[in-house]
Write an enzyme that holds these catalytic residues in place. Structure first.
Site, PDB file in Angstrom:
ATOM      1  N   ASP A  10       0.869  -1.180   0.000  1.00 61.43           N
ATOM      2  CA  ASP A  10       0.000   0.000   0.000  1.00 61.43           C
ATOM      3  C   ASP A  10       0.913   1.239   0.000  1.00 61.43           C
ATOM      4  O   ASP A  10       2.094   1.157   0.353  1.00 61.43           O
ATOM      5  CB  ASP A  10      -0.861  -0.031   1.272  1.00 61.43           C
ATOM      6  CG  ASP A  10      -1.624   1.255   1.483  1.00 61.43           C
ATOM      7  OD1 ASP A  10      -2.283   1.718   0.543  1.00 61.43           O
ATOM      8  OD2 ASP A  10      -1.537   1.815   2.609  1.00 61.43           O
ATOM      9  N   ASP A  12      -0.370   5.043   0.775  1.00 60.91           N
ATOM     10  CA  ASP A  12      -0.718   6.064   1.779  1.00 60.91           C
ATOM     11  C   ASP A  12      -0.742   5.479   3.175  1.00 60.91           C
ATOM     12  O   ASP A  12      -1.526   4.576   3.472  1.00 60.91           O
ATOM     13  CB  ASP A  12      -2.070   6.692   1.435  1.00 60.91           C
ATOM     14  CG  ASP A  12      -1.986   7.450   0.130  1.00 60.91           C
ATOM     15  OD1 ASP A  12      -1.154   8.360   0.041  1.00 60.91           O
ATOM     16  OD2 ASP A  12      -2.738   7.119  -0.812  1.00 60.91           O
TER      17      ASP A  12
HETATM   18  C1  XBP Z   1      -5.553   5.891   0.499  1.00 63.42           C
HETATM   19  C2  XBP Z   1      -6.623   6.795   0.124  1.00 63.42           C
HETATM   20  C3  XBP Z   1      -6.365   7.810  -0.872  1.00 63.42           C
HETATM   21  C4  XBP Z   1      -5.821   9.124  -0.468  1.00 63.42           C
HETATM   22  C5  XBP Z   1      -6.181  10.158  -1.509  1.00 63.42           C
HETATM   23  O1  XBP Z   1      -6.079   4.616   0.903  1.00 63.42           O
HETATM   24  O2  XBP Z   1      -7.730   6.658   0.559  1.00 63.42           O
HETATM   25  O3  XBP Z   1      -7.618   8.085  -1.372  1.00 63.42           O
HETATM   26  O4  XBP Z   1      -6.331   9.511   0.784  1.00 63.42           O
HETATM   27  O5  XBP Z   1      -5.820   9.769  -2.791  1.00 63.42           O
HETATM   28  P1  XBP Z   1      -5.167   3.331   0.926  1.00 63.42           P
HETATM   29  P2  XBP Z   1      -6.650  10.334  -4.060  1.00 63.42           P
HETATM   30  O6  XBP Z   1      -3.890   3.709   1.609  1.00 63.42           O
HETATM   31  O7  XBP Z   1      -5.937   2.327   1.737  1.00 63.42           O
HETATM   32  O8  XBP Z   1      -4.938   2.857  -0.487  1.00 63.42           O
HETATM   33  O9  XBP Z   1      -7.165  11.693  -3.706  1.00 63.42           O
HETATM   34  O10 XBP Z   1      -5.648  10.366  -5.179  1.00 63.42           O
HETATM   35  O11 XBP Z   1      -7.791   9.385  -4.359  1.00 63.42           O
HETATM   36 MG    MG Z   2      -3.080   3.067   3.415  1.00 62.45          MG
END
Ligand code: XBP
Ligand code: MG
Length: 260
Positions: A10, A12
């Site tokens: 992952d 973020d």
């Molecule tokens: C990450 C997210 C992303 C970011 C924003 O979730 O939810 O949406 O917050 O990115 P995970 P965008 O780590 O579970 O994949 O604005 O580009 O959608």
């Molecule tokens: Mg995440």
């Protein structure tokens, strides 16, 4: 049982702590640019993280926290435009070096690369965000370390749905038993679990430290680096101060059974 072949990361919260001081700030800048008085403070953003994906998060905000907002006639285009502006703001922040990789990430990627393990990114975030993060932290060759970048809208159902993990494993021709998934959030762990991946390693952050993570076998505060040791919140680090490939192989055998 299949041997360990791939590490699926992952982005973020896992590769980098992007949410509070990255995505959140970029959303607010895009709102201000558009003349909106919306302010996603640190606490509110924690609630909004219940929904993954930036466009989906904007809609959730309006539904749950700002129902009085008068929606423009072309609402889908309005949300898409706001989100595009947010992506531009966010990638600009990454270009300024605003967000580093988390402790232990480079060490782990290097070790996995040296050992011939296959690497992939599995995320709900927009593809431009992934390339900007990897290029600005790992340099020009950063993207090429990953065989597959599974990101954004390539599957309509975002985490916690399994689709993005399923898409990545299909593309790599891998069974879930051959993979370890690295996540920071309950939504991410649920996605990996639903895709059949039993070997899940969680590195928590301020927004996710009190989440449940189902039956994920290893939950840590960080991957760890020399001088910055990892601590286990669930599972065993085998007396180690850092997550290494030996530990990952052991975890993989523990949840999937012995190789053979
Ligand atoms: C990450 C997210 C992303 C970011 C924003 O979730 O939810 O949406 O917050 O990115 P995970 P965008 O780590 O579970 O994949 O604005 O580009 O959608
Ligand atoms: Mg995440």
């Amino acid at each position: 049982m299949t041997e360990l072949q791939a590490l699926l990361f992952d982005v973020d919260g896992t590769l980098a702590d992007t949410e509070r001081d990255g995505h959140r700030v970029a959303f607010n800048r895009a709102f201000a640019d558009a003349g909106l008085d919306w302010d996603w403070d640190v606490e509110l953003y924690g609630k909004l993280l219940a929904v993954t994906g930036g466009k989906e998060r904007i809609r959730y905000y309006l539904d749950a926290f700002n129902p009085g907002f008068e929606r423009p006639a072309a609402f889908d285009g309005f949300v898409a435009g706001l989100h595009k502006a947010k992506t531009a703001r966010y990638t600009a922040m990454l270009g300024e070096g605003a967000i580093p990789l988390r402790c232990g990430v480079v060490r782990l990627l290097d070790a996995a690369g040296d050992a011939g393990l296959r690497l992939a990114v599995v995320t709900t975030t927009t593809p431009e965000n992934v390339s900007a993060l990897l290029a600005n932290t790992l340099g020009e060759g950063g993207m090429a370390r990953f065989e597959v970048i599974a990101a954004g809208d390539i599957v309509p159902a975002k985490k916690p749905a399994p689709d993005i993990y399923v898409w990545a494993m299909e593309k790599m021709g891998l069974a879930p038993e051959a993979c370890i998934a690295f996540e920071d959030s309950d939504n991410g762990v649920r996605s990996a679990s639903a895709a059949g991946i039993r070997a899940r390693v969680v590195t928590v952050n301020g927004y996710t430290e009190n989440q449940d993570f189902g039956d994920a076998p290893l939950i840590l505060d960080r991957f760890g680096d020399p001088g910055d040791p990892a601590h286990a919140l669930r599972g065993e680090l085998d007396g180690k101060a850092m997550v290494d490939l030996e530990l990952l192989e052991r975890l993989h055998r523990q949840v999937n059974g012995p190789v053979g």
